[in-house]
Design an enzyme around this catalytic site. Structure first.
Site, short mmCIF file in Angstrom:
data_model
loop_
_atom_site.label_atom_id
_atom_site.label_comp_id
_atom_site.label_asym_id
_atom_site.label_seq_id
_atom_site.Cartn_x
_atom_site.Cartn_y
_atom_site.Cartn_z
N SER A 139 4.81 -16.99 35.99
CA SER A 139 4.25 -17.46 35.31
C SER A 139 4.16 -17.60 34.27
CB SER A 139 2.66 -16.40 35.35
OG SER A 139 1.47 -16.72 34.37
N TYR A 152 -1.48 -8.84 33.47
CA TYR A 152 -0.56 -8.92 33.94
C TYR A 152 0.26 -9.87 33.21
CZ TYR A 152 -0.30 -13.40 36.94
OH TYR A 152 0.29 -14.70 37.63
#
Length: 254
Positions: A139, A152
């Site tokens: 990501s 995250y």
């Protein structure tokens, strides 16, 4: 014999889209995920479209389950040439001072240790193919932090570190390592999982963004990277929607 591609997290979103796209690229896809009912439907869809796929129940947080995936790969009708480590996800958007340890632990286990488990289990087969490829779907959170995203981002930073380290360690062996880092992608489940099923909070993430990425956009990038000539290694591909210039800079219409 078709080359075999293993895709984790294939029951929805980017994983399902990647399975469809790789089947269209003449891979026999081992679609791996926990939700076998969804995998059954996905395999039926791929088969009806003229592709080849097999559903494999797999929980990347379980050593035993990943061992079963490796066994299924050994029995696949061709050399295992591609692994797409796609299983992952986010939970919560809390600041560090109040973040839930359970959420952080889940994110680390799925994103980081899941990648580790599956890569270790399938690396011998990938190397034996003589032309293996490992794709790690990380990501933009793997290199940029943002408020509320500590857990995250920490997990994705770690996953990025695994990919980079692995590339160094495999240098000189016939396995390339590719990292794909999507920005804002609207899928059916990512934000719903993050916000524990709160549809209003999930929808707010994409409010006013005319064209966020969709799963098929990322699958297209994964397939492009994986189908380059074997001597071409795309170390890292960062892909965002046009509306997103950075994590904190998104154009939204009123």
């Amino acid at each position: 014999m078709n080359r075999v591609a293993v895709v984790t997290g294939a029951s929805s979103g980017i994983g399902a889209a990647t399975a469809r796209r790789l089947a269209a690229e003449n891979f026999h896809v081992l679609a791996a995920a926990r939700r076998t009912d969804r995998l059954t439907d996905l395999v039926a869809e791929i088969t009806a479209a003229g592709g080849a796929a097999t559903a494999v129940a797999c929980d990347v947080t379980s050593d035993e389950s990943v061992a079963s995936l490796a066994l299924a790969a050994q029995r696949a009708p061709g050399p295992v040439a591609l692994l797409v480590n796609n299983a992952g996800g986010a939970r919560g958007l809390d600041p560090v001072e109040s973040g839930a340890v359970d959420d952080w632990q889940w994110m680390y286990d799925v994103n980081v240790l899941g990648t580790l488990r599956v890569t270790q289990a399938l690396l011998p087969a990938l190397e034996s193919s003589g032309a293996g490829t490992i794709v790690v779907v990380s990501s933009t959170a793997g290199f940029t932090v943002y408020e509320g995203g500590g857990g995250y981002a920490a997990a994705k930073h770690a996953q990025t570190a695994v990919a980079g380290t692995l590339r160094l360690e495999l240098c000189g062996r016939p396995v390339r390592v590719i990292e794909v880092d999507p920005g804002m992608v609207r899928t059916d489940e990512f934000s719903l999982v993050r916000f524990q099923g709160d549809a209003n909070r999930a929808d707010a993430v994409y409010a006013g963004v005319a064209e966020p990425l969709v799963a098929e956009d990322v699958a297209d990038c994964i397939a492009w990277c994986a189908t380059r000539p074997q001597h071409v290694n795309v170390d890292r591909l960062v892909v965002r929607p046009l509306a997103q210039a950075a994590q904190h800079k998104v154009h939204r219409t009123s």
